[in-house]
Write an enzyme that holds these catalytic residues in place. Structure first.
Site, short mmCIF file in Angstrom:
data_model
loop_
_atom_site.label_atom_id
_atom_site.label_comp_id
_atom_site.label_asym_id
_atom_site.label_seq_id
_atom_site.Cartn_x
_atom_site.Cartn_y
_atom_site.Cartn_z
CE LYS A 90 -3.98 1.99 0.28
NZ LYS A 90 -3.59 2.68 -0.98
CE LYS A 114 4.44 7.41 5.61
NZ LYS A 114 4.26 8.50 4.63
CE LYS A 126 4.70 7.25 -2.33
NZ LYS A 126 3.95 7.83 -1.21
N GLY A 165 -2.64 8.12 -4.37
CA GLY A 165 -1.99 9.30 -4.95
C GLY A 165 -0.75 9.71 -4.18
CG ASP A 166 3.48 10.84 -3.19
OD1 ASP A 166 3.41 10.66 -1.97
OD2 ASP A 166 4.46 11.43 -3.70
CB THR A 210 -2.08 13.44 4.04
OG1 THR A 210 -2.48 12.27 3.34
CG2 THR A 210 -0.61 13.34 4.39
CB SER A 377 -5.44 4.79 1.83
OG SER A 377 -5.32 5.85 0.93
P1 NDP Z 1 0.95 17.65 -4.55
O1 NDP Z 1 1.44 17.31 -5.90
O2 NDP Z 1 -0.50 17.85 -4.33
O3 NDP Z 1 1.70 18.95 -4.02
C1 NDP Z 1 3.08 19.04 -3.90
C2 NDP Z 1 3.39 20.47 -3.49
O4 NDP Z 1 4.75 20.57 -3.11
C3 NDP Z 1 3.18 21.46 -4.62
O5 NDP Z 1 2.78 22.69 -4.08
C4 NDP Z 1 4.57 21.55 -5.21
O6 NDP Z 1 4.85 22.73 -5.94
C5 NDP Z 1 5.39 21.54 -3.95
N1 NDP Z 1 6.76 21.17 -4.25
C6 NDP Z 1 7.18 20.02 -4.79
N2 NDP Z 1 8.50 20.07 -4.91
C7 NDP Z 1 8.87 21.27 -4.44
C8 NDP Z 1 10.13 21.93 -4.28
N3 NDP Z 1 11.25 21.31 -4.67
N4 NDP Z 1 10.16 23.17 -3.73
C9 NDP Z 1 9.01 23.78 -3.33
N5 NDP Z 1 7.80 23.21 -3.48
C10 NDP Z 1 7.76 21.99 -4.01
O7 NDP Z 1 1.52 16.51 -3.59
P2 NDP Z 1 1.03 16.10 -2.13
O8 NDP Z 1 0.54 17.29 -1.40
O9 NDP Z 1 0.16 14.92 -2.28
O10 NDP Z 1 2.39 15.57 -1.49
C11 NDP Z 1 3.28 16.43 -0.77
C12 NDP Z 1 4.18 15.60 0.11
O11 NDP Z 1 3.39 14.83 1.03
C13 NDP Z 1 5.06 14.56 -0.61
O12 NDP Z 1 6.28 14.43 0.09
C14 NDP Z 1 4.26 13.28 -0.47
O13 NDP Z 1 5.08 12.13 -0.58
C15 NDP Z 1 3.73 13.46 0.94
N6 NDP Z 1 2.57 12.64 1.28
C16 NDP Z 1 1.41 12.73 0.54
C17 NDP Z 1 0.31 11.98 0.90
C18 NDP Z 1 -1.00 12.14 0.22
O14 NDP Z 1 -1.98 11.60 0.74
N7 NDP Z 1 -1.11 12.87 -0.87
C19 NDP Z 1 0.38 11.00 2.01
C20 NDP Z 1 1.61 11.05 2.77
C21 NDP Z 1 2.66 11.82 2.38
P3 NDP Z 1 4.97 22.68 -7.54
O15 NDP Z 1 3.54 22.55 -8.00
O16 NDP Z 1 5.60 23.96 -7.90
O17 NDP Z 1 5.80 21.48 -7.90
#
Ligand code: NDP
Length: 445
Positions: A90, A114, A126, A165-166, A210, A377
């Site tokens: 997962k 986790k 993943k 998603g991620d 999250t 999830s």
């Molecule tokens: P999204 O794609 O929805 O959002 C990612 C965000 O982070 C965007 O605003 C993006 O900006 C920004 N970002 C990415 N890279 C950079 C960077 N190098 N510098 C500044 N901003 C950056 O992803 P999520 O919100 O789903 O995921 C965010 C984090 O949370 C990840 O690490 C993911 O693995 C983790 N996560 C997510 C879960 C989920 O349920 N979605 C569950 C657990 C963990 P830009 O659009 O400019 O790239």
């Protein structure tokens, strides 16, 4: 690290030498395990660490698709099953140009511990692709998702491997992936993917889980130290799914969020970020934080500098890995930051974590603080199996309880080993013990 731990790490390094993120994640977990090995010498005899640092399977595939100009594009797809000891693999799918095998492997490894911490029956996996959805039309995203699933469908299933998603993969992408899976298999099997829209069997509250969960975890850390969120000034990096709902919950619970970001800049608003405008820009229009700032006369766009330079009581890194380094940690400490809770996966570098711990900053590591997403999830899988439709309230109540329980297991284990307030240690050890027991119980398989 010494002895058995050092030998295991040397072997992992030799096998995965081109994968620094994976090595960073393994090093971080192994460095917590010395006291556990003293209590459980059988871990070495049963080669538990060797088994838990080698993925069960790694699938790499070509994804060929056509863009709107009919040009043929080729991307690389990945799905990695790290451990199925506690349940089906997962973990999410990430679509981002930086995705490679090492990225997916580090994320899948973190996911094992986790998922174990949630107490639910889910293993760790993943996947993703180096496809960049930015600037792609809706039709291009759909064709890419269909091409990606045309290979992935052979390996997933509600009892085998359940992606979600991620970064770059939200409800729209999950809908396209599910549509293609359904067509290829001739089965309506909603439990094969989570993060679906509620109309396709998705769970109300998954989108928020999250970010909300990260805030519930922070609230528990503060409560354990006779403090709370009310009136606190917060900085949240990112502006995607996790950041957005982290901001929302912080505001609901009386804190003020003064900044968020994307890779193009930082939105700063001293009176507090306007959630509704940000949500419309990000979720509906798929815009940038610069578009948000254009709409808010009180907000300022900072294209230079670091978001962590902005003074705050609480910091929530919710963008990506290694986005908060040692210099950022020093700045946060100097500015009086009291707590860091990680919404993103491995956002703080090892230097940064050391600085927080030395300074007595409460540090909530990703594998505990952002576990609410995967926990919910797993609830979506249950909803699909039972063919019921749960309410948002049901889900949010369960999420809150799960985050409280994860907090208590991390704190309980840390206390038992005299590592009071060391949530990183508590998360690694509590997560490890449950999965290690399962690996041991199966025998050699
Ligand atoms: P999204 O794609 O929805 O959002 C990612 C965000 O982070 C965007 O605003 C993006 O900006 C920004 N970002 C990415 N890279 C950079 C960077 N190098 N510098 C500044 N901003 C950056 O992803 P999520 O919100 O789903 O995921 C965010 C984090 O949370 C990840 O690490 C993911 O693995 C983790 N996560 C997510 C879960 C989920 O349920 N979605 C569950 C657990 C963990 P830009 O659009 O400019 O790239």
């Amino acid at each position: 690290m010494k002895g058995y731990l050092a030998r295991v790490y040397a072997q992992v390094k030799k096998r995965n030498r081109a994968e620094p993120l994976f090595l960073q994640a393994v090093h971080e977990v192994l460095s917590s395990l010395e006291p556990v090995l003293i209590e459980h010498p059988e871990i070495e005899d049963s080669a538990i660490l060797e088994r838990l640092t080698e993925p069960e399977r790694q699938i790499i595939f070509r994804v060929a698709w056509q863009d709107d100009r009919k040009r043929i594009r080729v991307n690389r797809g990945f799905r990695l099953g790290f451990s199925s000891a506690l349940g089906p693999y997962k973990g999410g799918l990430r679509f981002h140009p930086t995705v490679d095998l090492g990225t997916v492997k580090f994320l899948a490894f973190e996911q094992v511990f986790k998922n174990s911490l949630t107490g639910l029956s889910i293993g760790g996996g993943k996947g993703g692709s180096d496809f960049d959805p930015k600037g792609r039309s809706d039709n291009e995203v759909m064709r890419f998702c269909q091409a990606f699933m045309s290979e992935l469908f052979r390996y997933v299933g509600f009892q085998t491997d359940v992606p979600a998603g991620d970064i770059g993969v939200g409800a729209r992408e999950i809908g396209y992936l599910f549509g293609q899976y359904k067509k290829l298999t001739n089965r309506f099997e909603p439990g094969v993917l989570t993060g679906k829209e509620p109309g396709l069997g998705g769970l109300l509250g998954r989108k928020e889980a999250t970010g909300f969960g990260t805030v519930y975890f922070a609230e528990e850390m503060l409560r354990a130290h006779s403090d709370g969120l009310e009136g606190k000034t917060c900085v949240v990096s990112g502006s995607g799914n996790v950041a957005l709902y982290c901001i929302r919950k912080l505001q609901d619970l009386g804190a003020k969020v003064v900044a968020c970001s994307d890779s193009g800049g930082i939105a700063y608003e001293s009176g507090g970020i306007g959630f509704d405008v940000l949500k419309a820009v990000k979720e509906v229009e798929r815009g940038r934080v610069s578009d948000y700032v254009d709409r808010r006369p009180q907000a300022e766009l900072k294209s230079e500098g670091r978001i962590w330079d902005i003074p705050c009581d609480l910091a929530f890194p919710c963008a990506t890995q290694n986005e908060l380094d040692g210099n950022d940690a020093e700045t946060l400490v100097k500015n009086g930051c009291k707590l860091v809770a990680e919404g993103a996966n491995m956002p703080s570098t090892p230097d940064a974590v050391t600085i927080f711990q030395k300074a007595g900053v409460l540090y909530g590591p990703a594998k505990a603080a952002n576990a609410g997403g995967v926990a919910v999830s797993a609830l979506e899988m249950r909803q699909n199996a039972s063919q019921e439709q749960w309410t948002f309230r049901d889900v949010d109540d369960q999420l809150r309880q799960i985050m409280e329980s994860i907090h208590n297991s991390c704190a309980g284990v840390a206390n038992r080993f005299n590592r009071h307030n060391d949530y990183a240690f508590g998360a690694n050890v509590a997560g490890f013990l449950r999965v290690a027991q399962a690996v041991q119980a199966y025998g050699v398989v």
